[in-house]
Design a protein around this motif. Structure first.
Motif, PDB file in Angstrom:
ATOM      1  N   LEU A 295       0.831  -1.209   0.000  1.00  0.00           N
ATOM      2  CA  LEU A 295       0.000   0.000   0.000  1.00  0.00           C
ATOM      3  C   LEU A 295       0.867   1.261   0.000  1.00  0.00           C
ATOM      4  O   LEU A 295       0.568   2.231  -0.710  1.00  0.00           O
ATOM      5  CB  LEU A 295      -0.925   0.006   1.226  1.00  0.00           C
ATOM      6  CG  LEU A 295      -2.113  -0.952   1.181  1.00  0.00           C
ATOM      7  CD1 LEU A 295      -2.902  -0.885   2.485  1.00  0.00           C
ATOM      8  CD2 LEU A 295      -3.036  -0.618  -0.002  1.00  0.00           C
ATOM      9  N   THR A 296       1.946   1.230   0.790  1.00  0.00           N
ATOM     10  CA  THR A 296       2.861   2.379   0.813  1.00  0.00           C
ATOM     11  C   THR A 296       3.484   2.612  -0.552  1.00  0.00           C
ATOM     12  O   THR A 296       3.597   3.755  -1.024  1.00  0.00           O
ATOM     13  CB  THR A 296       3.970   2.152   1.853  1.00  0.00           C
ATOM     14  OG1 THR A 296       3.377   1.934   3.142  1.00  0.00           O
ATOM     15  CG2 THR A 296       4.895   3.352   1.927  1.00  0.00           C
ATOM     16  N   THR A 297       3.876   1.518  -1.220  1.00  0.00           N
ATOM     17  CA  THR A 297       4.463   1.628  -2.558  1.00  0.00           C
ATOM     18  C   THR A 297       3.470   2.211  -3.549  1.00  0.00           C
ATOM     19  O   THR A 297       3.794   3.120  -4.326  1.00  0.00           O
ATOM     20  CB  THR A 297       4.943   0.256  -3.047  1.00  0.00           C
ATOM     21  OG1 THR A 297       5.873  -0.293  -2.111  1.00  0.00           O
ATOM     22  CG2 THR A 297       5.595   0.363  -4.406  1.00  0.00           C
ATOM     23  N   ILE A 298       2.238   1.699  -3.533  1.00  0.00           N
ATOM     24  CA  ILE A 298       1.206   2.170  -4.465  1.00  0.00           C
ATOM     25  C   ILE A 298       0.879   3.640  -4.223  1.00  0.00           C
ATOM     26  O   ILE A 298       0.778   4.438  -5.171  1.00  0.00           O
ATOM     27  CB  ILE A 298      -0.063   1.297  -4.340  1.00  0.00           C
ATOM     28  CG1 ILE A 298       0.233  -0.129  -4.820  1.00  0.00           C
ATOM     29  CG2 ILE A 298      -1.212   1.896  -5.145  1.00  0.00           C
ATOM     30  CD1 ILE A 298      -0.859  -1.124  -4.504  1.00  0.00           C
TER      31      ILE A 298
ATOM     32  N   TYR B   6       1.403   6.828  -6.686  1.00  0.00           N
ATOM     33  CA  TYR B   6       0.244   7.628  -7.069  1.00  0.00           C
ATOM     34  C   TYR B   6       0.461   9.116  -6.770  1.00  0.00           C
ATOM     35  O   TYR B   6       0.174   9.980  -7.604  1.00  0.00           O
ATOM     36  CB  TYR B   6      -1.005   7.126  -6.333  1.00  0.00           C
ATOM     37  CG  TYR B   6      -2.252   7.928  -6.633  1.00  0.00           C
ATOM     38  CD1 TYR B   6      -2.937   7.759  -7.831  1.00  0.00           C
ATOM     39  CD2 TYR B   6      -2.734   8.851  -5.709  1.00  0.00           C
ATOM     40  CE1 TYR B   6      -4.073   8.501  -8.107  1.00  0.00           C
ATOM     41  CE2 TYR B   6      -3.874   9.593  -5.976  1.00  0.00           C
ATOM     42  CZ  TYR B   6      -4.539   9.413  -7.170  1.00  0.00           C
ATOM     43  OH  TYR B   6      -5.659  10.157  -7.442  1.00  0.00           O
ATOM     44  N   TYR B   7       0.963   9.407  -5.581  1.00  0.00           N
ATOM     45  CA  TYR B   7       1.104  10.804  -5.176  1.00  0.00           C
ATOM     46  C   TYR B   7       2.421  11.440  -5.622  1.00  0.00           C
ATOM     47  O   TYR B   7       2.484  12.651  -5.839  1.00  0.00           O
ATOM     48  CB  TYR B   7       0.976  10.926  -3.649  1.00  0.00           C
ATOM     49  CG  TYR B   7      -0.435  10.742  -3.147  1.00  0.00           C
ATOM     50  CD1 TYR B   7      -1.395  11.732  -3.325  1.00  0.00           C
ATOM     51  CD2 TYR B   7      -0.818   9.570  -2.505  1.00  0.00           C
ATOM     52  CE1 TYR B   7      -2.697  11.568  -2.870  1.00  0.00           C
ATOM     53  CE2 TYR B   7      -2.123   9.389  -2.049  1.00  0.00           C
ATOM     54  CZ  TYR B   7      -3.053  10.392  -2.229  1.00  0.00           C
ATOM     55  OH  TYR B   7      -4.340  10.221  -1.792  1.00  0.00           O
ATOM     56  N   CYS B   8       3.471  10.639  -5.740  1.00  0.00           N
ATOM     57  CA  CYS B   8       4.790  11.203  -6.052  1.00  0.00           C
ATOM     58  C   CYS B   8       5.295  10.824  -7.440  1.00  0.00           C
ATOM     59  O   CYS B   8       6.395  11.234  -7.829  1.00  0.00           O
ATOM     60  CB  CYS B   8       5.811  10.756  -5.009  1.00  0.00           C
ATOM     61  SG  CYS B   8       5.366  11.178  -3.315  1.00  0.00           S
ATOM     62  N   GLY B   9       4.519  10.038  -8.180  1.00  0.00           N
ATOM     63  CA  GLY B   9       4.963   9.602  -9.500  1.00  0.00           C
ATOM     64  C   GLY B   9       5.139  10.729 -10.500  1.00  0.00           C
ATOM     65  O   GLY B   9       5.823  10.579 -11.511  1.00  0.00           O
TER      66      GLY B   9
END
Length: 393
Positions: A60-63, A67-70
């Protein structure tokens, strides 16, 4: 005061948790409890499920991070000819890292649950397994070898400059010092004059040896420097004091600035500043930055302070080494022009020697209304004029 209040709250919270633990222990009096301090099957099962819970937390942290920092990585917004190759290498590396991380973490946590401790279960022991060790050694070795050779090929391709390119290139020295940059342009001879910190004096802030024939047409600029699109720029990089790092992120360029030696980097700009500002991705990023600045400006205006100016994109030269207290603000604006605009800009800049002469001549002029000049003042002005006329060593 705020820090003290936070500290008091944390201390009181710790005391509260400690007291709740004691209350819980009191409620267990009279009940059958296992106080052997040895994990049983239930304990091991709970730990196995907790491992799965931690696996979910990692994913979840990776996703959420993607999502937010990509949108923050610069991949796809390069402004140099070699930039796409560097971006491609970065993308391949990140994809491999994500795939390996996903698989290995899943296996690690699954095996931690499947082979958890059970009463009567004994682990199988074997000293070694050549086949297994070959597999888990060979696969990473092959993958890393491919990445390393690809990286070396890209690096060699970027750093190699043949004689024809070198003759037609622009040579610029980037001079780093706490906490600013200066740029020195080689003149028509395309060779920078010698330089040493011992020659730093007055306007000669880069320590150029003014007696060197190659230094007679050198030009120095501060605040910003210009480079032309489509032409190779060779950077000679020096440091006056400590270890710095010349970092130009949009050009995918970085090189350490080492005191006592000259390092090199070169690239060919592929986009002008104007073209980069018209890039769709950059427009979206600038709009997002300005929305944030507008919110912050509203707060500042409410407090009676001046609002923030709108952000406009510019290429920047940054320091990528923690070189001191003002490291965060050590930057210099880079302007990429068309070749014609670049020539026009550079032709309007005086040579370093001419700038020193002009400054000395200006100092030698008497102030308006000052008709009396004592002997010491006259001597000083005469010396300044001589310094301007004779190359310094």
């Amino acid at each position: 005061m705020t820090s003290l209040l936070v500290l008091i709250v944390l201390v009181l919270l710790s005391i509260a948790i400690w007291q709740l633990t004691k209350i819980f222990d009191l409620t267990q009096i009279g009940q059958k409890r296992d106080n052997s301090q040895v994990a049983n099957n239930d304990d091991n099962k709970v730990q196995g499920y907790l491992m799965f819970a931690f696996l979910v937390f990692i994913y979840l942290t990776t996703i959420l991070s993607i999502y937010y920092c990509g949108k923050f990585p610069l991949i796809g917004d390069s402004a140099s000819v070699h930039g796409p190759e560097v971006d491609n290498l970065m993308a391949i590396s990140m994809i491999l890292i994500f795939i390996v991380q996903t698989i290995t973490q899943a296996l690690l946590h699954y095996f931690a649950y499947k082979y958890r401790g059970k009463e009567g279960q004994v682990a199988t022991y074997f000293a070694d397994n050549n086949k297994l060790e070959f597999i888990w050694s060979a696969i990473p070795a092959v993958v890393l070898a491919v990445l390393i050779f690809y990286g070396l090929y890209a690096w060699s391709d970027i750093m190699f400059v043949d004689k024809e390119d070198e003759q037609d290139s622009i040579v610029i020295e980037l001079y780093a010092k706490q906490f600013a940059w200066e740029a020195r342009y080689a003149g028509n001879d395309n060779v920078l004059g010698k330089a040493n910190v011992r020659y730093i004096e007055g306007l000669n802030t880069t320590g150029t040896d003014l007696s060197d024939p190659n230094a007679q047409d050198d030009k120095t600029v501060t605040g910003e420097f210009h480079i032309p699109k489509g032409k190779r720029v060779i950077f000679k990089i020096r440091s006056q004091d400590v270890l710095h790092s010349a970092y130009m992120p949009h050009f995918r360029a970085q090189m350490n600035c080492v005191p006592g030696m000259v390092t090199n980097f070169s690239f060919i700009p592929s986009l002008t500043t104007v073209e980069m500002r018209e890039n769709e991705n950059m427009i979206a990023k600038v709009d997002n930055i300005n929305k944030i600045r507008e919110k912050n400006s509203a707060k500042l205006v409410a407090e009676g302070k001046a609002p923030l100016d709108p952000y406009t994109f510019d290429f920047l030269l940054l320091c990528n080494k923690i070189c001191g207290t003002s490291h965060y603000n050590m930057q210099m604006k880079i302007v990429v022009d068309t070749p014609a605009d670049y020539k026009k800009w550079l032709s309007g800049k005086p040579t370093l020697i001419q700038a020193i002469k002009d400054a000395a001549a200006a100092d030698a002029k008497p102030a308006e209304g000052d008709t009396k000049t004592n002997d010491s003042t006259a001597t000083t002005k005469k010396d300044s004029t001589l310094v301007a006329e004779v190359p310094m060593k």
